[in-house]
Design a protein around this motif. Structure first.
Motif, mmCIF file in Angstrom:
data_model
loop_
_atom_site.group_PDB
_atom_site.id
_atom_site.type_symbol
_atom_site.label_atom_id
_atom_site.label_comp_id
_atom_site.label_asym_id
_atom_site.label_seq_id
_atom_site.Cartn_x
_atom_site.Cartn_y
_atom_site.Cartn_z
ATOM 1 N N GLN A 256 0.791 -1.225 0.000
ATOM 2 C CA GLN A 256 0.000 0.000 0.000
ATOM 3 C C GLN A 256 0.824 1.276 0.000
ATOM 4 O OE1 GLN A 256 0.445 -2.091 2.526
ATOM 5 N NE2 GLN A 256 -0.140 -1.237 4.510
ATOM 6 N N VAL A 257 2.137 1.189 0.147
ATOM 7 C CA VAL A 257 2.986 2.376 0.145
ATOM 8 C C VAL A 257 3.435 2.664 -1.285
ATOM 9 C CG1 VAL A 257 5.127 3.397 0.994
ATOM 10 C CG2 VAL A 257 3.748 1.946 2.503
ATOM 11 N N CYS A 258 3.269 3.898 -1.717
ATOM 12 C CA CYS A 258 3.627 4.280 -3.081
ATOM 13 C C CYS A 258 5.117 4.045 -3.317
ATOM 14 C CB CYS A 258 3.290 5.751 -3.293
ATOM 15 S SG CYS A 258 3.720 6.359 -4.926
ATOM 16 N N PRO A 259 5.500 3.454 -4.454
ATOM 17 C CA PRO A 259 6.925 3.205 -4.730
ATOM 18 C C PRO A 259 7.785 4.453 -4.633
ATOM 19 C CG PRO A 259 5.561 2.029 -6.316
ATOM 20 C CD PRO A 259 4.632 2.886 -5.504
ATOM 21 N N LEU B 153 4.240 12.864 1.708
ATOM 22 C CA LEU B 153 5.583 12.524 1.295
ATOM 23 C C LEU B 153 6.347 11.939 2.474
ATOM 24 C CD1 LEU B 153 6.486 15.700 -0.791
ATOM 25 C CD2 LEU B 153 5.771 13.457 -1.661
ATOM 26 N N ALA B 154 7.331 11.083 2.139
ATOM 27 C CA ALA B 154 8.167 10.514 3.190
ATOM 28 C C ALA B 154 8.860 11.617 3.976
ATOM 29 C CB ALA B 154 9.196 9.572 2.562
ATOM 30 N N GLU B 155 9.213 12.716 3.311
ATOM 31 C CA GLU B 155 9.889 13.835 3.974
ATOM 32 C C GLU B 155 9.027 14.418 5.083
ATOM 33 O OE1 GLU B 155 12.136 18.025 2.731
ATOM 34 O OE2 GLU B 155 11.060 16.819 1.228
ATOM 35 N N GLU B 156 7.714 14.504 4.847
ATOM 36 C CA GLU B 156 6.816 15.050 5.868
ATOM 37 C C GLU B 156 6.748 14.134 7.083
ATOM 38 O OE1 GLU B 156 3.057 15.728 4.025
ATOM 39 O OE2 GLU B 156 3.883 16.954 2.423
ATOM 40 N N VAL B 157 6.771 12.822 6.836
ATOM 41 C CA VAL B 157 6.741 11.864 7.944
ATOM 42 C C VAL B 157 8.019 11.974 8.756
ATOM 43 C CG1 VAL B 157 6.592 9.417 8.557
ATOM 44 C CG2 VAL B 157 5.243 10.304 6.648
ATOM 45 N N ILE B 158 9.153 12.132 8.070
ATOM 46 C CA ILE B 158 10.433 12.276 8.778
ATOM 47 C C ILE B 158 10.412 13.532 9.633
ATOM 48 C CG2 ILE B 158 12.923 12.566 8.476
ATOM 49 C CD1 ILE B 158 12.622 11.043 5.805
ATOM 50 N N VAL C 8 10.094 4.887 9.161
ATOM 51 C CA VAL C 8 9.131 5.568 8.294
ATOM 52 C C VAL C 8 8.250 4.547 7.591
ATOM 53 C CG1 VAL C 8 8.859 7.036 6.268
ATOM 54 C CG2 VAL C 8 10.618 7.571 7.964
ATOM 55 N N VAL C 9 8.851 3.458 7.122
ATOM 56 C CA VAL C 9 8.066 2.398 6.476
ATOM 57 C C VAL C 9 7.027 1.849 7.448
ATOM 58 C CG1 VAL C 9 8.168 0.070 5.490
ATOM 59 C CG2 VAL C 9 9.883 1.773 4.832
ATOM 60 N N ASP C 10 7.441 1.604 8.697
ATOM 61 C CA ASP C 10 6.493 1.100 9.701
ATOM 62 C C ASP C 10 5.344 2.078 9.910
ATOM 63 O OD1 ASP C 10 8.104 -1.100 10.019
ATOM 64 O OD2 ASP C 10 9.100 -0.340 11.824
ATOM 65 N N ILE C 11 5.681 3.360 10.003
ATOM 66 C CA ILE C 11 4.655 4.393 10.229
ATOM 67 C C ILE C 11 3.674 4.430 9.062
ATOM 68 C CG2 ILE C 11 4.268 6.885 10.414
ATOM 69 C CD1 ILE C 11 7.072 6.956 11.862
ATOM 70 N N LEU C 12 4.194 4.395 7.855
ATOM 71 C CA LEU C 12 3.327 4.428 6.674
ATOM 72 C C LEU C 12 2.432 3.200 6.606
ATOM 73 C CD1 LEU C 12 5.886 5.759 4.035
ATOM 74 C CD2 LEU C 12 3.933 7.003 4.975
ATOM 75 N N CYS C 13 2.978 2.048 6.993
ATOM 76 C CA CYS C 13 2.197 0.810 6.927
ATOM 77 C C CYS C 13 1.057 0.786 7.937
ATOM 78 C CB CYS C 13 3.102 -0.395 7.174
ATOM 79 S SG CYS C 13 4.026 -0.916 5.731
ATOM 80 N N LEU D 250 12.924 7.569 0.408
ATOM 81 C CA LEU D 250 13.668 7.149 1.601
ATOM 82 C C LEU D 250 15.066 6.687 1.232
ATOM 83 C CD1 LEU D 250 10.884 5.192 3.536
ATOM 84 C CD2 LEU D 250 11.916 7.391 4.179
ATOM 85 N N VAL D 251 15.177 5.931 0.136
ATOM 86 C CA VAL D 251 16.498 5.474 -0.317
ATOM 87 C C VAL D 251 17.380 6.684 -0.623
ATOM 88 C CG1 VAL D 251 17.760 4.207 -2.099
ATOM 89 C CG2 VAL D 251 15.597 3.298 -1.224
ATOM 90 N N GLY D 252 16.808 7.687 -1.283
ATOM 91 C CA GLY D 252 17.566 8.882 -1.613
ATOM 92 C C GLY D 252 18.058 9.621 -0.374
#
Length: 502
Positions: free
Chosen positions: A385-388, A426-431, A411-416, A394-396
């Motif tokens: 369910q997490v957008c690629p 965006l992953a940046e906002e979660v961070i 972050v992956v856990d939080i998104l899941c 996150l890798v970047g």
């Protein structure tokens, strides 16, 4: 090809040769010569036509789908396809073979002289040259399956289920170029992948889609003749590996004990881990092969002129990308270095497509897969369910040393576990919202390092006594805990060494 040998306790060398006969159930809705449905776990004798039961007067009608599947398999395995092939009768008498013979292809099979390239089981590194082994394939033939005999434990009687009788098989015969049980299992695993990719066989050994017979011999020199024993009906890679390894050891023990090996057909007892004699091995003449009079020759078309034609070139154009090509891409384009990771991506199409979507926007395949693997532990590959692009982001960040791998995992856990509440963020906002960026404030890190030195006097004493590595591990660990593992370990270590050496 490398020459592999088995050493005895006395140091004598023996040279194993193993050939396989792999029986692959053709992925077809109906049987090879009748319209009976193919269905796994159907009630006994519920999928049996008069022809399957060998009722006198019934005649076979060839299933075009089975021929097309055989041609596709032949193309994928680089066989030379015979434009004209025909069927033969192989006579033998079992309760689950109602006609007293099997319709197969002995004299002129549909394809000959193929090859399979597969990753060798003993390769230590991922890379095309390091991994690949090639084994010749002698023939690919179409044949019908037999029924199944079921023994009743209550009274010792045997019942016959003919649901399987007449199902289409492809028998793929290898040259005797394999040299161990692990080698054989690696070949069959690659064959499973290839047939699954092209859709000609489901390849699930536990459901009977694939069964293997192994022909095993042990030679004093690579060119010396030797007695061959056959191990029948191996239905798992584990059984295949263990049966071959046991049989090679048995051959060695008999030969070194001056015993006499017999040409036998044997079965493998998976519980005991041993092979046992079934019967004397039949020679070709025992089967009284003869041409099948009720079926015309198979004639493959160069150009498709009617719906009944099987056109080789049309099938060639429809083939999908094969596992070998996919594997090479995963290694060369994405720099994957773990063979287990590569195998998982090869076996799971949904996971592989998700991974390649992630890799469109990032450059580190190994880190990307670590994050995807974390994602899988929180969901399943059918509903990622997490957008690629979020994983790629996150890798970047990790590549630019802005977050740690632990923070990326968080972050992956939080998104899941967001239940959709974070959809589109965006992953940046979660961070940002969870304060997961790496700590780069040198004043803060220096203060925490001084605190670690003050609170861990034992580590300080170890450092002064010369036990620097042990001491640094303890002090760096203190700072990492204090920062929620968001500090750069090397930076912290340098600060502590500077402070301790002052």
């Amino acid at each position: 090809m490398r020459t592999y040998c088995i050493l005895s306790g006395t140091g004598r060398k023996w040279f194993p040769k193993v050939g396989l006969e792999v029986h692959c159930q053709i992925n077809s809705r109906s049987k090879l010569f009748s319209g009976s449905e193919v269905a796994f776990l159907a009630p006994p004798n519920s999928r049996v036509s008069p022809f399957d039961a060998a009722i006198p007067g019934t005649l076979p009608v060839l299933n075009k789908r089975c021929v097309e599947a055989a041609v596709a398999t032949a193309l994928a395995l680089d066989f030379r396809i015979n434009k004209v092939s025909h069927f033969d009768r192989k006579h033998y008498f079992y309760a689950d073979l109602p006609a007293g013979y099997q319709i197969t292809q002995k004299q002129r099979p549909i394809a000959v002289a193929g090859r399979i390239v597969y990753p060798s089981h003993d390769a230590d590194a991922v890379g095309e040259m390091a991994l690949n082994r090639t084994v010749g394939l002698r023939a690919l033939q179409i044949e019908q399956d037999s029924g199944k005999s079921l023994r009743r434990e209550c009274d010792g009687s045997t019942l016959v289920d003919l649901n399987r009788a007449g199902i289409g098989l492809m028998e793929i015969v290898t040259e005797p170029q394999l040299q161990s049980g692990l080698d054989a299992a690696a070949l069959v695993r690659e064959l499973q992948l290839i047939l699954s990719y092209i859709g000609t066989c489901k390849s699930v050994m536990a459901e009977g889609h694939m069964r293997v017979d192994a022909n095993v011999s042990l030679h004093a020199t690579p060119d010396t003749p030797a007695v061959i024993t056959e191990i029948k009906n191996l239905n798992s890679l584990r059984s295949l590996t263990h049966a071959i390894e046991f049989e090679l050891r048995r051959h060695r023990d008999v030969l070194e004990g001056d015993g006499c090996l017999l040409a036998e057909t044997r079965t493998f007892d998976a519980v005991k881990g041993v092979t046992e004699v079934m019967r004397k091995k039949e020679a070709s003449f025992d089967y009284r092969f003869m041409h099948e009079p009720n079926l015309p020759a198979i004639r493959l078309a160069a150009v498709k002129l009617s719906e009944n034609d099987v056109c080789v070139e049309e099938i060639r154009e429809s083939l999908v990308e094969l596992p070998g090509s996919v594997r090479n891409r995963l290694v060369s384009r994405y720099n994957l270095s773990n063979s287990a990771v590569i195998q998982r991506l090869l076996e799971d199409k949904i996971l592989r497509e998700y991974f390649e979507s992630v890799m469109l926007d990032c450059g580190n395949g190994n880190i990307a897969f670590k994050l995807i693997d974390r994602l899988i532990t929180n969901s399943n590959s059918g509903s990622l369910q997490v957008c690629p692009s979020q994983i790629a982001g996150l890798v970047g960040f990790h590549e630019r040393k802005e977050i740690s791998i632990d923070s990326a995992m968080s972050v992956v856990d939080i998104l899941c576990h967001s239940n959709g509440d974070l959809a589109g963020r965006l992953a940046e906002e979660v961070i940002d919202s969870h304060s997961l960026w790496l700590v780069n404030d040198l004043d803060l890190l220096t203060r925490l390092c001084k605190e670690a030195i003050a609170n861990r006097p034992k580590a300080v004493r170890d450092f002064e006594k010369g036990k620097r590595d042990k001491a640094l591990t303890s002090l760096v660990g203190y700072v990492m805990v204090a920062t929620g593992r968001r500090a750069k370990g090397q930076v912290v270590k340098q600060i502590i060494k500077y402070l301790m050496d002052k």
